[in-house]
Design a protein around this motif. Structure first.
Motif, short mmCIF file in Angstrom:
data_model
loop_
_atom_site.label_atom_id
_atom_site.label_comp_id
_atom_site.label_asym_id
_atom_site.label_seq_id
_atom_site.Cartn_x
_atom_site.Cartn_y
_atom_site.Cartn_z
N SER A 91 0.83 -1.20 0.00
CA SER A 91 0.00 0.00 0.00
C SER A 91 0.86 1.25 0.00
CB SER A 91 -0.92 0.01 1.22
OG SER A 91 -1.61 1.24 1.32
N LEU A 92 0.49 2.23 -0.84
CA LEU A 92 1.18 3.51 -0.85
C LEU A 92 0.77 4.40 0.31
CD1 LEU A 92 1.01 4.36 -4.67
CD2 LEU A 92 2.87 3.28 -3.42
N ILE A 93 -0.34 4.06 0.96
CA ILE A 93 -0.83 4.81 2.11
C ILE A 93 -0.47 4.04 3.37
CG2 ILE A 93 -2.82 5.89 3.20
CD1 ILE A 93 -2.26 7.02 0.45
N PRO A 94 0.30 4.62 4.29
CA PRO A 94 0.67 3.88 5.50
C PRO A 94 -0.53 3.66 6.42
CG PRO A 94 1.38 6.16 5.65
CD PRO A 94 0.89 5.98 4.25
N HIS A 95 -0.49 2.58 7.19
CA HIS A 95 -1.56 2.29 8.14
C HIS A 95 -1.05 2.16 9.57
CE1 HIS A 95 -0.30 -1.93 8.41
NE2 HIS A 95 -0.15 -1.90 7.10
N SER A 96 0.26 1.96 9.75
CA SER A 96 0.81 1.87 11.10
C SER A 96 1.19 3.25 11.65
CB SER A 96 2.03 0.96 11.12
OG SER A 96 3.08 1.49 10.34
N THR A 97 1.04 4.26 10.85
CA THR A 97 1.20 5.65 11.27
C THR A 97 0.22 6.47 10.45
OG1 THR A 97 2.80 7.43 11.65
CG2 THR A 97 3.01 6.20 9.61
N VAL A 98 -0.11 7.65 10.94
CA VAL A 98 -1.09 8.49 10.24
C VAL A 98 -0.44 9.09 9.01
CG1 VAL A 98 -2.60 10.50 10.43
CG2 VAL A 98 -2.26 9.00 12.39
N SER A 99 -1.12 9.01 7.86
CA SER A 99 -0.56 9.50 6.60
C SER A 99 -0.43 11.01 6.60
CB SER A 99 -1.43 9.07 5.42
OG SER A 99 -0.92 9.62 4.22
N ASN A 100 0.74 11.48 6.22
CA ASN A 100 0.99 12.91 6.09
C ASN A 100 1.02 13.37 4.64
OD1 ASN A 100 1.17 13.23 8.85
ND2 ASN A 100 3.37 12.82 8.88
N ALA A 101 0.63 12.49 3.73
CA ALA A 101 0.49 12.81 2.30
C ALA A 101 1.82 13.08 1.62
CB ALA A 101 -0.46 13.99 2.08
N HIS A 102 2.95 12.73 2.24
CA HIS A 102 4.22 12.84 1.51
C HIS A 102 4.20 11.87 0.34
CE1 HIS A 102 6.02 15.60 4.23
NE2 HIS A 102 6.15 14.75 5.24
N PRO A 103 4.63 12.29 -0.84
CA PRO A 103 4.68 11.36 -1.99
C PRO A 103 5.55 10.15 -1.68
CG PRO A 103 4.96 13.63 -2.72
CD PRO A 103 5.03 13.65 -1.22
N PRO A 104 5.30 9.04 -2.35
CA PRO A 104 5.86 7.75 -1.89
C PRO A 104 7.19 7.34 -2.51
CG PRO A 104 4.21 7.36 -3.57
CD PRO A 104 4.28 8.85 -3.40
N LEU A 105 7.85 8.16 -3.32
CA LEU A 105 9.00 7.70 -4.07
C LEU A 105 10.11 7.15 -3.17
CD1 LEU A 105 10.33 7.39 -6.85
CD2 LEU A 105 11.29 9.69 -6.56
N VAL A 106 10.51 7.91 -2.17
CA VAL A 106 11.63 7.48 -1.31
C VAL A 106 11.23 6.25 -0.50
CG1 VAL A 106 13.16 8.15 0.58
CG2 VAL A 106 12.62 9.79 -1.24
N MET A 107 10.00 6.22 0.02
CA MET A 107 9.55 5.05 0.77
C MET A 107 9.53 3.81 -0.12
SD MET A 107 8.64 7.85 2.42
CE MET A 107 7.03 8.53 1.98
N ALA A 108 9.13 3.97 -1.39
CA ALA A 108 9.14 2.84 -2.32
C ALA A 108 10.58 2.39 -2.58
CB ALA A 108 8.46 3.24 -3.62
N TRP A 109 11.51 3.33 -2.66
CA TRP A 109 12.93 3.00 -2.84
C TRP A 109 13.43 2.14 -1.67
CZ3 TRP A 109 16.94 2.95 -6.08
CH2 TRP A 109 18.24 3.00 -5.58
N LEU A 110 13.09 2.52 -0.46
CA LEU A 110 13.51 1.74 0.71
C LEU A 110 12.85 0.36 0.73
CD1 LEU A 110 13.47 4.46 3.52
CD2 LEU A 110 15.45 3.53 2.33
N ALA A 111 11.55 0.32 0.43
CA ALA A 111 10.85 -0.97 0.43
C ALA A 111 11.45 -1.92 -0.60
CB ALA A 111 9.36 -0.74 0.14
N PHE A 112 11.87 -1.38 -1.73
CA PHE A 112 12.50 -2.20 -2.77
C PHE A 112 13.78 -2.85 -2.24
CE2 PHE A 112 15.91 -2.30 -5.96
CZ PHE A 112 15.42 -3.29 -6.81
N TRP A 113 14.64 -2.08 -1.59
CA TRP A 113 15.90 -2.62 -1.10
C TRP A 113 15.69 -3.57 0.07
CZ3 TRP A 113 20.00 -3.02 -3.80
CH2 TRP A 113 20.24 -2.11 -4.84
N TRP A 114 14.69 -3.30 0.90
CA TRP A 114 14.39 -4.26 1.96
C TRP A 114 13.91 -5.58 1.38
CZ3 TRP A 114 11.10 -0.23 5.10
CH2 TRP A 114 11.97 0.66 5.74
#
Length: 582
Positions: A91-114
């Motif tokens: 999901s591009l929208i987080p659920h374990s923390t409240v979404s702050n609407a920051h675009p997801p590019l960097v988070m997707a980059w980290l998820a890819f490497w994990w």
């Protein structure tokens, strides 16, 4: 930031060799043939892959001792949970923390490497260093295009060592990535490569929403240029941009990057019902900041951050002294060239946009928000030193040493620990304190504040091995601790710590209005010392540690049999959902 003049039609003589131009001043500075025909941009000399690899190895070695540190502050509060949610659920929208609407590019980059390598701080920080190397490579190419290779090398080195950039290079935040993509976009823009400009600015905007400031302000600048190209002010805009069709094309390339960002906000609204993040986040970062008094205070702070913060004044002061006192260096009667004034204007437009916008919005006046602007100031300053000082390399080396000193030396004014290696001290303190807490009180209910409330409730942040029960207060100010003391039967132990760096009382702290403004507009508070908190809570300190002005302590409370209901200011939880990222 050397004062420029509109270039005259007659150019300095050049030596021609193999279709390229060699300056009579410095044979290493290669110019394109078109540079003498009105373009102000150089062709890059360094292969991008070699450049990127060299920078990555350099910064990786510098950051090696930091790569296994647990997550710090906003990393733990938003970015790591959001990226972890993406890894686990897609999901591009987080659920374990409240979404702050920051675009997801960097988070997707980290998820890819994990996904590829594994979930660990070492993987996270190495992945962020890749983005930092990409950012520095973009800065190098931009400086090489507008100035020369010498200036590009010195500017890139100074930026890499500047404390804010250095600290942010391995932290899982989005600001540095957005800045680096902006540098690549500016490089494409000054070369009039419309397609590349659209791509790079679009990527920057979906890394962080505030990156859209640069293309929008440059679009306004181009629109003004359309009306000024026949006036005496036409020299403020780059040569060869006189046609109306060309201006429209460039304006379109600067406006199109807003489309991906708009699509992201539309998607976010469809999924959450909010456009710009949850209401509390929007209130903190936008609605609550729209005050004239706060704007001018924040504007002064932003100007300090781009001109003097953490030894940056060493570089900018040297630049100003060189402009005022020293003429340009001459060799064989030829002056060293400046960055052409139209290119300087591009830099000034972006710097102005960030200074004003970041003074107007943003609840916390964090230095990392200015990362797209500060390296542009560094390029302009280094270019001036190169032009006017015969010993410019020595001056740059002195500046670099000053930046490295600021990694370890905390200034005599308030600053955020994430801006130098003070964040390392914070992490080590919390590792020690929370490991002691877990070992001695594994089943206790713990009174503490964010971000420690997340650190001990979420083992995957790297501080504890099991989740602990938390009673959370906002901070360790007198009012909050007194409120907690009224309900001490609801917890058995307290974890108290410094929630901000306080260098000690200064003369201006005696000015009552200044303290009131900080409290009203910037959330200022004073943490009680651990001994005072222990006395109010009715406990004793069983663990304490301090590093360079930061501290942490564990307070064991006397057992009180009669339990009472939690007040509104206290929250018993595990883990918390809150809008903490900035």
């Amino acid at each position: 930031m050397d004062r420029g003049e509109v270039p005259a039609v007659t150019r300095q003589p050049r030596l021609i060799r193999s279709g390229k131009f060699f300056s009579a001043l410095d044979r290493k500075e290669i110019l394109q043939d078109k540079s003498d025909r009105g373009s102000h941009v150089r062709r890059p000399d360094t292969h991008p892959a070699v450049l990127f690899a060299s920078i990555f190895v350099f910064i990786f070695l510098l950051h090696a001792p930091l790569l296994q540190l647990p997550y710090f502050w906003d990393e733990a509060g938003y970015y790591i949970p959001a990226a972890r949610d993406m890894l686990l659920t897609g999901s591009l929208i987080p659920h374990s923390t409240v979404s702050n609407a920051h675009p997801p590019l960097v988070m997707a980059w980290l998820a890819f490497w994990w996904k590829v390598v594994g979930f660990a701080p070492l993987v996270t920080r190495t992945a962020m260093l890749v983005l930092a190397a990409l950012s520095l490579a973009g800065l190098f190419r931009l400086a090489e295009r507008v100035a020369n290779t010498n200036v590009a090398i010195a500017s890139t080195l100074c930026t890499a060592l500047y404390p804010v950039f250095f600290a942010q290079s391995s932290l899982a935040h989005v600001d540095l990535a957005a800045a680096g993509l902006t540098f690549w976009a500016l490089s494409a823009y000054v070369e009039d490569q419309s397609g590349a400009t659209v791509v790079w600015f679009s990527l920057a905007a979906v890394a962080k929403e505030t990156a859209i400031l640069a293309p929008l302000c440059l679009a306004v600048w181009e629109i003004v240029g359309m009306f000024a190209r026949r006036s005496s002010l036409r020299g403020l805009w780059m040569d060869g941009r006189d046609s109306k069709a060309g201006s429209i094309r460039r304006i379109a390339s600067l406006l199109l990057p807003a489309l991906p960002l708009a699509l992201w906000y539309a998607y976010h609204y469809a999924r959450t019902g909010y456009v710009f993040g949850n209401p509390e986040f929007f209130r903190y970062n936008v609605a609550a900041t729209l005050s004239p008094t706060r704007f001018f205070l924040a504007l002064a702070m932003r100007l300090w951050q781009i001109l003097g913060y953490l030894h940056l004044w060493v570089l900018t002061l040297a630049m100003l002294v060189a402009i005022w006192l020293l003429p340009p260096q001459r060799h064989s009667g030829i002056e060293r060239g400046r960055i052409r004034f139209p290119l300087q204007m591009v830099f000034y437009v972006v710097i102005f946009a960030y200074v004003v916008a970041m003074a107007l919005i943003g609840g916390a006046v964090l230095a990392r928000y200015m990362l797209p602007a500060v390296p542009l100031v560094i390029i302009l300053s280094v270019s001036t030193l190169w032009r006017r000082l015969s010993f410019w390399r020595t001056a740059v080396a002195f500046v670099a040493l000053g930046f490295v000193a600021a990694w370890f030396w905390n200034p005599h004014y308030g600053f955020s620990p994430e801006d130098n290696l003070a964040y390392r001290d914070y992490v080590l303190l919390h590792e020690d304190g929370e490991r002691f807490l877990e070992a001695r009180y594994p089943m206790a209910r713990v009174l503490t504040a964010w971000p420690a409330s997340d650190e001990i409730a979420r083992p995957w942040l790297g501080y504890t091995t099991r989740p602990m029960r938390v009673v959370r207060i906002e901070d360790f100010s007198l009012d909050q601790v007194l409120s907690a003391a009224e309900f001490r039967s609801n917890y058995e132990v307290a974890l108290v710590f410094s929630t901000k760096y306080e260098p000690g009382p200064k003369p201006w702290d005696r000015w009552r209005s200044w303290t009131e403004w900080k409290t009203r507009y910037f959330g200022f508070h004073r943490d009680l010392p651990a001994a005072a908190a222990a006395q109010i809570l009715g406990g004793r300190i069983v663990f304490s540690e301090e590093k360079q002005g930061q501290w942490i302590a564990v307070i064991e409370l006397e057992r009180i049999e009669q339990a009472r209901t939690l007040p509104s200011g206290l929250q018993l939880h595990s883990p918390v959902l809150q809008p903490t990222a900035r």
